[in-house]
Design a protein around this motif. Sequence first.
Motif, PDB file in Angstrom:
ATOM      1  N   ARG A  13       1.261  -1.677  -0.236  1.00  0.00           N
ATOM      2  CA  ARG A  13       0.178  -0.067   0.337  1.00  0.00           C
ATOM      3  C   ARG A  13       0.951   1.108  -0.258  1.00  0.00           C
ATOM      4  NH1 ARG A  13      -4.746   0.229   4.472  1.00  0.00           N
ATOM      5  NH2 ARG A  13      -5.814   1.940   3.520  1.00  0.00           N
ATOM      6  N   ASP A  51      -7.537   6.989  -2.895  1.00  0.00           N
ATOM      7  CA  ASP A  51      -8.257   7.653  -1.670  1.00  0.00           C
ATOM      8  C   ASP A  51      -7.664   7.887  -0.645  1.00  0.00           C
ATOM      9  OD1 ASP A  51     -11.019   7.516  -2.995  1.00  0.00           O
ATOM     10  OD2 ASP A  51     -11.182   5.132  -2.838  1.00  0.00           O
ATOM     11  N   ASP A  52      -6.555   6.255  -0.183  1.00  0.00           N
ATOM     12  CA  ASP A  52      -6.272   6.923   0.857  1.00  0.00           C
ATOM     13  C   ASP A  52      -5.118   8.375   0.917  1.00  0.00           C
ATOM     14  OD1 ASP A  52      -6.429   5.077   1.613  1.00  0.00           O
ATOM     15  OD2 ASP A  52      -5.014   3.304   0.814  1.00  0.00           O
ATOM     16  N   SER A  54      -6.058  11.004  -0.575  1.00  0.00           N
ATOM     17  CA  SER A  54      -7.014  12.165  -0.695  1.00  0.00           C
ATOM     18  C   SER A  54      -7.257  12.264   0.683  1.00  0.00           C
ATOM     19  CB  SER A  54      -8.379  12.148  -1.149  1.00  0.00           C
ATOM     20  OG  SER A  54      -8.275  12.126  -2.991  1.00  0.00           O
ATOM     21  N   ARG A  55      -7.331  11.259   1.947  1.00  0.00           N
ATOM     22  CA  ARG A  55      -7.527  11.296   2.599  1.00  0.00           C
ATOM     23  C   ARG A  55      -6.994  11.505   3.885  1.00  0.00           C
ATOM     24  NH1 ARG A  55      -6.826   7.615   6.166  1.00  0.00           N
ATOM     25  NH2 ARG A  55      -6.510   5.925   4.975  1.00  0.00           N
ATOM     26  N   VAL A  56      -5.601  11.855   3.575  1.00  0.00           N
ATOM     27  CA  VAL A  56      -4.463  12.284   4.670  1.00  0.00           C
ATOM     28  C   VAL A  56      -4.070  14.076   3.869  1.00  0.00           C
ATOM     29  CG1 VAL A  56      -3.494  10.550   4.738  1.00  0.00           C
ATOM     30  CG2 VAL A  56      -2.652  11.625   2.641  1.00  0.00           C
ATOM     31  N   GLY A  57      -4.549  13.549   2.988  1.00  0.00           N
ATOM     32  CA  GLY A  57      -5.059  15.776   2.691  1.00  0.00           C
ATOM     33  C   GLY A  57      -3.263  15.559   1.684  1.00  0.00           C
ATOM     34  N   SER A  85      -0.584  21.435   1.714  1.00  0.00           N
ATOM     35  CA  SER A  85      -0.946  20.620   2.948  1.00  0.00           C
ATOM     36  C   SER A  85      -0.115  20.491   4.259  1.00  0.00           C
ATOM     37  CB  SER A  85      -1.585  19.292   2.969  1.00  0.00           C
ATOM     38  OG  SER A  85      -0.375  18.795   2.118  1.00  0.00           O
ATOM     39  N   LEU A 409      -1.239   5.485   6.073  1.00  0.00           N
ATOM     40  CA  LEU A 409      -2.508   5.262   5.361  1.00  0.00           C
ATOM     41  C   LEU A 409      -2.820   3.406   6.025  1.00  0.00           C
ATOM     42  CD1 LEU A 409      -1.052   5.830   2.230  1.00  0.00           C
ATOM     43  CD2 LEU A 409      -2.549   6.959   3.377  1.00  0.00           C
TER      44      LEU A 409
END
Length: 410
Positions: A13, A51-52, A54-57, A85, A409
């Motif tokens: 991942r 998705d991962d 995006s989740r952590v910015g 970010s 992640l």
Amino acid sequence: MIENGSATPALLRRLNAARVLDALRSESALTVVELLQRSGLSRATLDAVLDDLSRVGLIGPAQDPTGVARGRGRPQRRLRFRGESGHVLGIDIGAHRLEAVVADLAGTVVAQRTASLTPELSRARRIRTARKLAADALGEAGATVPRAVGIGSPGIVDPATGTVRYCNAMTQWSKFALADTLANALGAPAVVENDANLAAIGEHWHGVAQDHADVVYLMAGDRVGSGILIGGELVRGTSGGTGEMAFLGLLRHGDPDEPLEQLVTEIVDAAIDELIAQKAVRTDAVRVLMRDLEPLHGVQVPDLERWLGAVQAGRSGARREFRTALVRYCRVGLVVATLISPELLVIGGRAAEAADVVVPTLRTVLDRLVGPGVRPPRVVASELGSWGVALGAVRIALDRAERTLLDALD
């Protein structure tokens, strides 16, 4: 290389996420189709990675640069790396100077601060100054807590713990847990590296060594050392002492009957003759060589301006001192270049300000003396000035920040 079956899902991942980030950082924005092509991932795997991230910015949507609708149907999804970010901090803690650089996650420098120090300053005061300078730089950048901190220090550094194992340049600096101290003070993970090593990393990232894999950075001035990159990777050695210049004393007294020594002296004499003929002795380059590189060559000149006049007038004693200083500098360059055989030898530290004298002379020495069958390195002066170490610290802070974010992640 990861063998079949040895990669855990969590590791895969992170590796896949790093691959996508590398692709996005190389362009202002990419479509999902372009990311599929560049990453080599399946659509399902790529969607999960996006998705991962995006989740952590770390990534976000990007506008179509043309602003023009492309026919019917849903427009292609475009994504970009969100360098804004977060921020990282690079700190160069030297005996005489302290520098702090803040950069966003794309590596763009957004704030710089500097302060003067003295070697005698206590460790507590040096750390307080570093904390204040870091806070000022972060405040200027509109940041509070950095994602990671990179720190440059003279001496031998344990890369695993961030402890300065030995340093004789600053008071109370040996056996000092520098990484832990500043990590606790700044509230962010910290990594410490030797200053010459970071200067080499800085040159490889943003300086004259960007297109070279095998590089030696030769630092001279109030700090003396070298940073070595082989295949683009830093060489530290077993205990972090690679590049230290403990052998300098052995190079101060050559054998005048040795043919190699005679050739170096002949080249240096020709360089001095040319400077005198061109009335170019009274230059800043010669001043820096004699005054600021004294820790390397050991020749002390109490009255520099008077000495410069004596050299220009051809007085034998002053000329002999000039020869000794330049020969000793060339010996160091010759030893490093023949031992490592790099593509590029970068002259850094205060020595970069003496480039007009030391670079052409050292080039001639290496061209004639590196040995049969060996290609001499290209010799160039650093163009990063005093900020090379701090920029290298930013680079390792970015690497640490990415590892920390990718670990999130899991």
